[in-house]
Write an enzyme that holds these catalytic residues in place. Structure first.
Site, PDB file in Angstrom:
ATOM      1  N   TYR A   1      -4.465   0.725  -4.920  1.00 33.99           N
ATOM      2  CA  TYR A   1      -3.056   1.581  -4.604  1.00 33.99           C
ATOM      3  C   TYR A   1      -2.720   2.498  -5.159  1.00 33.99           C
ATOM      4  O   TYR A   1      -2.079   1.271  -6.303  1.00 33.99           O
ATOM      5  CB  TYR A   1      -2.430   0.318  -3.692  1.00 33.99           C
ATOM      6  CG  TYR A   1      -2.611  -0.109  -2.708  1.00 33.99           C
ATOM      7  CD1 TYR A   1      -3.833   0.340  -1.716  1.00 33.99           C
ATOM      8  CD2 TYR A   1      -2.145  -1.237  -1.848  1.00 33.99           C
ATOM      9  CE1 TYR A   1      -4.612  -1.193  -0.623  1.00 33.99           C
ATOM     10  CE2 TYR A   1      -2.586  -2.498  -1.014  1.00 33.99           C
ATOM     11  CZ  TYR A   1      -3.965  -1.914  -0.146  1.00 33.99           C
ATOM     12  OH  TYR A   1      -3.567  -2.281   0.800  1.00 33.99           O
ATOM     13  N   TRP A  15       0.837  -1.235  -0.437  1.00 36.16           N
ATOM     14  CA  TRP A  15      -0.325   0.032   0.248  1.00 36.16           C
ATOM     15  C   TRP A  15       0.565   1.592   0.484  1.00 36.16           C
ATOM     16  O   TRP A  15       0.778   2.407  -0.789  1.00 36.16           O
ATOM     17  CB  TRP A  15      -0.874  -0.149   1.185  1.00 36.16           C
ATOM     18  CG  TRP A  15      -1.793   0.755   0.783  1.00 36.16           C
ATOM     19  CD1 TRP A  15      -2.009   1.958   0.144  1.00 36.16           C
ATOM     20  CD2 TRP A  15      -2.457   1.573   2.531  1.00 36.16           C
ATOM     21  NE1 TRP A  15      -2.852   3.109   1.513  1.00 36.16           N
ATOM     22  CE2 TRP A  15      -2.518   3.018   2.394  1.00 36.16           C
ATOM     23  CE3 TRP A  15      -1.926   1.377   3.763  1.00 36.16           C
ATOM     24  CZ2 TRP A  15      -3.932   3.456   3.622  1.00 36.16           C
ATOM     25  CZ3 TRP A  15      -3.334   1.908   4.790  1.00 36.16           C
ATOM     26  CH2 TRP A  15      -3.868   2.582   4.230  1.00 36.16           C
ATOM     27  N   SER A  43     -11.074  -9.182   2.654  1.00 33.77           N
ATOM     28  CA  SER A  43     -10.847  -7.957   3.193  1.00 33.77           C
ATOM     29  C   SER A  43     -11.341  -7.523   3.904  1.00 33.77           C
ATOM     30  O   SER A  43     -12.005  -7.242   3.309  1.00 33.77           O
ATOM     31  CB  SER A  43      -9.467  -7.389   2.264  1.00 33.77           C
ATOM     32  OG  SER A  43      -8.816  -6.310   3.655  1.00 33.77           O
ATOM     33  N   ASN A  44     -11.529  -7.116   5.356  1.00 32.41           N
ATOM     34  CA  ASN A  44     -12.105  -5.784   5.701  1.00 32.41           C
ATOM     35  C   ASN A  44     -14.006  -6.589   5.999  1.00 32.41           C
ATOM     36  O   ASN A  44     -14.820  -6.140   5.767  1.00 32.41           O
ATOM     37  CB  ASN A  44     -12.334  -4.198   5.798  1.00 32.41           C
ATOM     38  CG  ASN A  44     -10.808  -4.176   5.321  1.00 32.41           C
ATOM     39  OD1 ASN A  44     -10.338  -3.569   6.415  1.00 32.41           O
ATOM     40  ND2 ASN A  44     -10.154  -3.649   4.164  1.00 32.41           N
ATOM     41  N   HIS A  66     -12.098  -5.972  -1.295  1.00 32.27           N
ATOM     42  CA  HIS A  66     -11.199  -5.688  -0.554  1.00 32.27           C
ATOM     43  C   HIS A  66     -12.430  -5.007   0.357  1.00 32.27           C
ATOM     44  O   HIS A  66     -11.823  -4.552   1.638  1.00 32.27           O
ATOM     45  CB  HIS A  66     -10.735  -4.173  -1.361  1.00 32.27           C
ATOM     46  CG  HIS A  66      -9.830  -3.230  -1.146  1.00 32.27           C
ATOM     47  ND1 HIS A  66      -9.155  -2.383  -1.404  1.00 32.27           N
ATOM     48  CD2 HIS A  66      -9.149  -3.271   0.663  1.00 32.27           C
ATOM     49  CE1 HIS A  66      -8.193  -1.821  -0.575  1.00 32.27           C
ATOM     50  NE2 HIS A  66      -8.311  -2.655  -0.041  1.00 32.27           N
ATOM     51  N   ASP A 109       1.932  -8.432  -1.418  1.00 40.87           N
ATOM     52  CA  ASP A 109       0.588  -7.802  -1.290  1.00 40.87           C
ATOM     53  C   ASP A 109       0.279  -6.587  -1.151  1.00 40.87           C
ATOM     54  O   ASP A 109       1.147  -5.865  -1.173  1.00 40.87           O
ATOM     55  CB  ASP A 109      -0.243  -8.527   0.894  1.00 40.87           C
ATOM     56  CG  ASP A 109      -1.599  -7.408   0.464  1.00 40.87           C
ATOM     57  OD1 ASP A 109      -2.476  -8.689   0.669  1.00 40.87           O
ATOM     58  OD2 ASP A 109      -2.123  -6.258   0.593  1.00 40.87           O
TER      59      ASP A 109
END
Length: 330
Positions: free
Chosen positions: A58, A21, A147-148, A117, A53
């Site tokens: 990003y 990121w 993710s999240n 994501h 990753d």
């Protein structure tokens, strides 16, 4: 370096991974030039880090392209490539197209770990899952992941398609997933892959006070909503945060453990954590991060570190979203 298999798969990943990121440049970070980023990735792999990753979000694909450039210099079979589809791309056709675009930027035939994501409540999970299953059958992805995702969203996905990891924010200063989400991962044999292990630099010891933290990084719920880039409406917990940092630094000195290594290693000593992702902007940082995988912390250290941050954990509460009061986790 230590390695583990992801979820119920035979996919082996390093317990410390390289998060990309921070190479992309945004409100949090300065963009890292491609040559410097490639050199950093090479150094990480040389140090034993195999879990790399990134995400399409990003730098609007820049991070994926940088990783693609690095992969041209590496043995593809030696690394596990992970990327994430943006939550706006979870409809069937959009997800298929997003995956193709990521494959192109990465310059690979297969993405090893493909995350959603964030969840998107406006898209039926069954539609997203159908695309994931087809991408796996086509050989374009190996391991579906999320993710999240909070407890509800994780369970909704698992009803439609098996996922092996849930990438979550977790560190000594951000322990909200301990309330519910991490337990749900453990119950379903889904590995927690943790990001922001150093709390965007707070756990490096480089900032002596809240005022020293750059505006782009002082936007989490640790900080007052009056901060320039804050997206929450809370008072923050700046006093508790920096009191915890000071006590943790003293604990590291007492046990003669480098603070950065201890901060990275601490989540690896917690149940359900498969791997920890850490960013780096130089080969030296990459090598230092890798060393944390070999750092065995005494049980007393692990528990005392948890005690030091217990008050902060309570102050920040069970919302796992570091940036928003209206949580995107369900």
């Amino acid at each position: 370096m230590e390695y583990t298999t992801l979820g119920r798969t035979d996919v082996s990943v390093s317990r410390v991974g390289l998060g990309l990121w921070n190479v992309s440049g945004d409100v949090n970070w300065d963009r890292v030039e491609e040559d410097d980023a490639v050199e950093t990735i090479q150094a990480a792999v040389d140090a034993g880090i195999t879990f790399l990753d990134t995400a399409e979000a990003y730098g609007d694909g820049y991070s994926e392209s940088v990783l693609g450039a690095a992969l041209e210099t590496l043995n593809r079979d030696d690394v596990v490539v992970a990327t994430k589809a943006h939550q706006s791309n979870l409809a069937y056709d959009d997800l298929k197209a997003a995956c193709e675009a990521s494959l192109d930027r990465l310059g690979v035939d297969t993405i090893d770990v493909y995350y959603l994501h964030y969840p998107n409540p406006d898209v039926p999970v069954s539609e997203t899952a159908r695309a994931l299953r087809e991408l796996r059958e086509e050989g374009k992805i190996r391991v579906p992941a999320v993710s999240n995702h909070g407890v509800r969203d994780l369970n909704d996905v698992l009803e439609e398609v098996r996922v092996e990891a849930n990438q979550l924010p977790y560190n000594l200063l951000w322990r909200a997933i301990e309330y519910e989400v991490k337990d749900a991962c453990v119950e379903n044999d889904v590995d927690a892959v943790c990001y922001s292990a150093l709390a965007q630099g707070l756990l490096t010891g480089r900032f002596d006070s809240p005022d020293d933290v750059p505006a782009g990084r002082a936007r989490t719920r640790h900080f007052s909503s009056e901060r320039e880039h804050a997206r929450h409406g809370e008072a923050g917990a700046e006093a508790e945060t920096f009191a915890a940092i000071e006590e943790f630094e003293a604990l590291c000195e007492e046990f003669d453990v480098p603070m950065v290594e201890a901060a990275i290693a601490w989540p690896l000593h917690r149940e359900g954590v498969g791997s920890v992702l850490v960013g780096a902007t130089s080969p030296e940082q990459a090598r230092a991060n890798a060393a944390a995988a070999e750092r065995s912390l005494p049980p007393e250290f692990v528990e005392r570190a948890a005690d030091i941050t217990a008050e902060l954990k309570e102050a920040l509460g069970p919302n796992p979203d570091p940036w928003q009061s209206e949580s995107r986790y369900r």
